[in-house]
Enzyme design. Structure first.
Site, PDB file in Angstrom:
ATOM      1  CG  HIS A 174      -0.250   0.024   2.445  1.00 17.19           C
ATOM      2  ND1 HIS A 174       0.346  -0.863   3.185  1.00 17.19           N
ATOM      3  CD2 HIS A 174      -0.529   0.977   3.571  1.00 17.19           C
ATOM      4  CE1 HIS A 174       0.780  -0.679   4.191  1.00 17.19           C
ATOM      5  NE2 HIS A 174       0.397   0.689   4.314  1.00 17.19           N
ATOM      6  CG  HIS A 214      -0.121   4.512   4.924  1.00 14.23           C
ATOM      7  ND1 HIS A 214      -0.741   3.658   5.761  1.00 14.23           N
ATOM      8  CD2 HIS A 214      -0.975   5.457   4.439  1.00 14.23           C
ATOM      9  CE1 HIS A 214      -1.954   4.060   5.990  1.00 14.23           C
ATOM     10  NE2 HIS A 214      -2.381   5.136   5.211  1.00 14.23           N
ATOM     11  CG  ASP A 250       4.870   3.142   7.189  1.00 12.17           C
ATOM     12  OD1 ASP A 250       4.143   3.639   6.418  1.00 12.17           O
ATOM     13  OD2 ASP A 250       4.720   2.351   7.825  1.00 12.17           O
ATOM     14  CG  HIS A 251       4.297   0.339   3.841  1.00 16.70           C
ATOM     15  ND1 HIS A 251       4.048  -0.919   4.185  1.00 16.70           N
ATOM     16  CD2 HIS A 251       3.636   0.865   5.215  1.00 16.70           C
ATOM     17  CE1 HIS A 251       3.848  -1.303   5.094  1.00 16.70           C
ATOM     18  NE2 HIS A 251       3.619  -0.155   5.874  1.00 16.70           N
TER      19      HIS A 251
END
Length: 291
Positions: free
Chosen positions: A78, A80, A82-83
């Site tokens: 996904h 976000h 932090d990804h």
């Protein structure tokens, strides 16, 4: 949960024959020990799952782990921050395609209870539920799991029975469900979908591997149903606003987390409203049979 003191940030750990893990140096209340990037494959080409934040040191660590192999796919569960932000610079350095979830950029309408969305994510290919990408000795199949975000995917490693669960299922914490994009009904349906699968082990993006997947998913579904019952009990006394409900439902938590807890309560209330169990009048919520 207290963070371990000796985390191997930036070092590759082999966690099964086809999977290596590299921890990013971004620990926080949202990410626990940090984002775990997974490198799948040990042959001529590999896949990189959730490349993480656009931190040059982490990108260097990923490339060191990959070594002489070709990156066949950069996959994101996904979008976000932090990804997925490292996907673009990793593609720029290697030419590898970005594959996985659909792009999604939203601004939340309340206190942040997780990371914001990545505005740089631009996939070369979006994986639909059941579609796969394969390389030398490995096959990753997309399992659509909306709820935490509407574009969330898990990725199943066909050869070993492992499932990379992103933020959908984690052993250290329940997933944040924050409207408007976070959807409790979709999240529960996605949990039920995983419950029907026979994956051997889960590798989440944060926290330790989940070695008892079926048991954990059952527990997570039970936890959410218990929260729903709490919401309904709160409304038995009459109309209430979310800020009045949170201290009663989350006794003992740091008051600084009340805003984030309120997002979860809102997700439950929207789900109950869609099912005809509650109604709202401005900021007040009431049981439908009492309206």
């Amino acid at each position: 949960m207290e963070l371990p003191a000796d985390l191997p940030t930036g070092l590759a750990e082999t966690i099964e024959p086809l999977v290596r893990r590299v921890l990013a140096g971004n620990p926080s209340a949202f990410t626990f020990t940090g984002t775990q990037t997974y490198v799948v494959g040990n042959g001529a080409d590999v896949a990189v799952i959730d490349p993480g934040p656009a931190d040059p040191a982490h990108i260097d660590a990923i490339l060191a782990t990959v070594g002489d192999a070709c990156i066949a796919a950069i996959l994101c569960t996904h979008t976000h921050r932090d990804h997925s932000p490292a996907a673009a610079p990793l593609k720029a350095r290697t030419g590898a395609p970005i594959i996985g979830c659909a792009p999604l950029i939203l601004s939340d309408d309340g206190p942040r209870s997780d990371e914001a969305f990545d505005t740089t994510y631009a996939p070369d290919r979006v994986l639909a539920d059941g579609e796969s990408v394969a390389g030398d000795g490995w096959t990753l199949e997309a399992v659509a799991t909306p709820g935490h975000t509407s574009n969330h995917l898990c990725l199943a490693l066909v050869e070993s029975g492992a499932l990379f669960t992103g933020d959908h299922v984690m052993g250290w914490s329940t997933s944040v469900i924050s409207p408007p994009d976070g959807d409790m009904a979709a999240y529960m349906a996605s949990l039920a979908k995983l419950q029907e699968r026979t994956d051997r082990i889960y590798y989440p993006a944060h926290g330790p591997a989940v070695e008892n997947p079926a048991q954990l998913v059952r527990g997570m579904m039970g936890h959410r149903k218990q929260r729903e019952r709490q919401v309904l009990r709160q409304l038995e006394g009459g109309p209430q606003a979310i800020p009045d409900m949170v201290p009663q439902m989350y006794k003992g938590i740091d008051t600084r987390l009340y805003g984030a807890a309120g997002r979860s309560v809102l997700a439950h209330l929207i789900d109950l409203e869609n099912r005809g169990a509650v109604t709202r009048d401005g900021d007040l919520w009431v049981l439908a049979d009492a309206a």
